[in-house]
Motif scaffolding. Structure first.
Motif, PDB file in Angstrom:
ATOM      1  N   TYR A 121     -56.508  52.776  87.222  1.00 49.73           N
ATOM      2  CA  TYR A 121     -55.566  52.532  88.316  1.00 49.73           C
ATOM      3  C   TYR A 121     -55.008  53.869  88.814  1.00 49.73           C
ATOM      4  CZ  TYR A 121     -51.759  50.284  90.887  1.00 49.73           C
ATOM      5  OH  TYR A 121     -50.906  49.842  91.869  1.00 49.73           O
ATOM      6  N   PRO A 122     -55.098  54.142  90.141  1.00 49.30           N
ATOM      7  CA  PRO A 122     -54.755  55.487  90.632  1.00 49.30           C
ATOM      8  C   PRO A 122     -53.424  55.626  91.377  1.00 49.30           C
ATOM      9  CG  PRO A 122     -56.153  54.406  92.215  1.00 49.30           C
ATOM     10  CD  PRO A 122     -55.868  53.389  91.141  1.00 49.30           C
ATOM     11  N   THR A 148     -65.156  57.457  88.052  1.00 52.79           N
ATOM     12  CA  THR A 148     -65.633  56.278  88.774  1.00 52.79           C
ATOM     13  C   THR A 148     -64.563  55.198  88.696  1.00 52.79           C
ATOM     14  OG1 THR A 148     -67.962  56.752  88.333  1.00 52.79           O
ATOM     15  CG2 THR A 148     -67.389  54.459  88.819  1.00 52.79           C
ATOM     16  N   ILE A 149     -64.218  54.639  89.837  1.00 50.20           N
ATOM     17  CA  ILE A 149     -63.236  53.551  89.908  1.00 50.20           C
ATOM     18  C   ILE A 149     -63.966  52.258  90.227  1.00 50.20           C
ATOM     19  CG2 ILE A 149     -61.309  52.592  91.233  1.00 50.20           C
ATOM     20  CD1 ILE A 149     -60.210  55.362  91.571  1.00 50.20           C
ATOM     21  N   THR A 150     -63.648  51.198  89.521  1.00 49.52           N
ATOM     22  CA  THR A 150     -64.192  49.879  89.847  1.00 49.52           C
ATOM     23  C   THR A 150     -63.148  49.097  90.653  1.00 49.52           C
ATOM     24  OG1 THR A 150     -63.417  48.917  87.753  1.00 49.52           O
ATOM     25  CG2 THR A 150     -65.656  49.815  87.813  1.00 49.52           C
ATOM     26  N   TRP A 151     -63.643  48.424  91.668  1.00 48.05           N
ATOM     27  CA  TRP A 151     -62.816  47.602  92.570  1.00 48.05           C
ATOM     28  C   TRP A 151     -63.256  46.158  92.369  1.00 48.05           C
ATOM     29  CZ3 TRP A 151     -59.625  48.342  97.176  1.00 48.05           C
ATOM     30  CH2 TRP A 151     -59.597  47.247  98.038  1.00 48.05           C
ATOM     31  N   LEU A 160     -67.033  52.790  92.686  1.00 48.02           N
ATOM     32  CA  LEU A 160     -66.687  53.893  93.578  1.00 48.02           C
ATOM     33  C   LEU A 160     -66.782  55.198  92.793  1.00 48.02           C
ATOM     34  CD1 LEU A 160     -63.607  52.038  95.080  1.00 48.02           C
ATOM     35  CD2 LEU A 160     -65.917  52.150  96.038  1.00 48.02           C
ATOM     36  N   GLU A 161     -67.794  56.006  93.115  1.00 47.86           N
ATOM     37  CA  GLU A 161     -68.118  57.176  92.311  1.00 47.86           C
ATOM     38  C   GLU A 161     -67.583  58.471  92.910  1.00 47.86           C
ATOM     39  OE1 GLU A 161     -72.389  56.691  92.294  1.00 47.86           O
ATOM     40  OE2 GLU A 161     -72.314  55.828  90.277  1.00 47.86           O
ATOM     41  N   HIS A 162     -67.522  59.490  92.076  1.00 50.24           N
ATOM     42  CA  HIS A 162     -67.115  60.846  92.476  1.00 50.24           C
ATOM     43  C   HIS A 162     -65.712  60.851  93.071  1.00 50.24           C
ATOM     44  CE1 HIS A 162     -71.139  62.282  91.647  1.00 50.24           C
ATOM     45  NE2 HIS A 162     -71.649  61.403  92.472  1.00 50.24           N
ATOM     46  N   VAL A 163     -64.792  60.164  92.406  1.00 46.43           N
ATOM     47  CA  VAL A 163     -63.399  60.135  92.855  1.00 46.43           C
ATOM     48  C   VAL A 163     -62.633  61.256  92.153  1.00 46.43           C
ATOM     49  CG1 VAL A 163     -61.285  58.780  92.943  1.00 46.43           C
ATOM     50  CG2 VAL A 163     -63.507  57.639  93.222  1.00 46.43           C
ATOM     51  N   PRO A 164     -62.040  62.195  92.900  1.00 50.73           N
ATOM     52  CA  PRO A 164     -61.293  63.275  92.253  1.00 50.73           C
ATOM     53  C   PRO A 164     -60.023  62.736  91.590  1.00 50.73           C
ATOM     54  CG  PRO A 164     -61.007  63.366  94.629  1.00 50.73           C
ATOM     55  CD  PRO A 164     -62.037  62.312  94.370  1.00 50.73           C
TER      56      PRO A 164
END
Length: 302
Positions: free
Chosen positions: A256-257, A240-243, A227-231
């Motif tokens: 982890y957000p 970038t977040i990986t799921w 998941l790219e371009h996550v503020p």
């Protein structure tokens, strides 16, 4: 209607219910690994109010589907409410048609419900609808920062467009509506700065992201996602977040957000068991006679 098939049962989740899960995630976003809460990016003039508006927009972005989900169409496959990508009686139209010409009314209803008391939430919802369709047109795409994680790929985006001329007219209509909402907000001392691109783009991206995460859960998606371009701390600080699904109920996110490690995420589903005897009942009786279950998922670091 979101629809997921398991071994001997089917999950049904109305669009506006899945959006409520997105809103739950939004309310818990931020507080770990440098992630700021919605509305709390640098330069915010009223972060508590901004956060409320963003969380509301994310939770209610599909509220224009209420009327449709209250009277669902039957599927030709199993007689249950038609799910995304499934043929609906009495024609061969696909549920994606709900996102096309007739489906635009759902966006209009949802945006106008919010516009009076919550113009910023309405603006975000309008932008969300706009960028679902706009990425299907090369001249409107710009860059990839507004491509929805689920609906952004060109083949999927193009499938949402029935009549290009009608779709472009809807997009132009929304641009006009967005300008009106911005004008109102710019006369509101507490909200004016929230319309600046560094805030608006970040909040829209959060809506797209948390909408996608809720869809992954509702549709029993077992794939890993990048998941790219996550503020994180603002639009100029994106990651970038990986799921990654660890098992049936646990999702690992890196970084982890959320504000709580091991965040419990409840998803309310209507469970339709495979039962041929139940087919004697009409659709709405079957639907409302089926039990509601709260399925717990857990978000963890990893």
């Amino acid at each position: 209607m979101l629809k997921a098939h398991l071994d001997h049962e089917t999950w049904l989740i109305p669009q506006h219910h899945h959006a409520q899960v997105s809103g739950y995630l939004a309310a818990h976003w931020g507080g770990a690994n440098g992630f700021a809460r919605p509305g709390h990016f640098p330069g915010a003039t009223d972060p508590r109010r901004w956060r409320d508006e963003v969380v509301l927009a994310i939770a209610e972005h599909d509220n224009g589907w209420w009327e449709t989900e209250a009277m669902p169409r039957p599927s030709e496959v199993d007689g249950l409410p038609v799910g995304v990508g499934e043929a609906a009686a009495p024609t061969q139209e696909n549920e994606f048609s709900a996102w096309r010409e007739g489906g635009f009314d759902r966006w209009r209803r949802g945006i106008e419900r919010l516009a009076g008391p919550h113009p910023y939430a309405a603006l975000l919802t309008s932008l969300h609808a706009y960028w679902l369709y706009a990425v299907a047109f090369d001249d409107l795409v710009g860059d990839d920062t507004r491509r929805h994680f689920v609906f952004g790929p060109p083949d999927v985006a193009e499938s949402l467009v029935g009549d290009p001329a009608v779709t472009r007219a809807f997009l132009e209509e929304q641009r006009t509506r967005q300008a009106e909402l911005r004008s109102r907000l710019e006369n509101d001392r507490g909200m004016a700065r929230a319309t600046r691109p560094e805030h608006l783009d970040a909040h829209l991206r959060l809506l797209q992201l948390l909408d996608s995460m809720s869809l992954f859960l509702a549709l029993r998606d077992s794939e890993a996602h990048v998941l790219e371009h996550v503020p994180r701390a603002g639009w100029s600080d994106r990651v970038t977040i990986t799921w990654r699904r660890l098992d049936e109920r646990r999702i690992a996110l890196a970084p982890y957000p959320f504000d709580t490690e091991g965040l419990l995420v409840p998803l309310v589903v209507r469970v339709m068991a495979d039962d041929s005897s139940a087919e004697d009942a009409a659709l709405l009786t079957r639907l409302h006679g089926a039990p509601l279950h709260t399925v717990p998922f857990r978000m963890v670091s990893g």
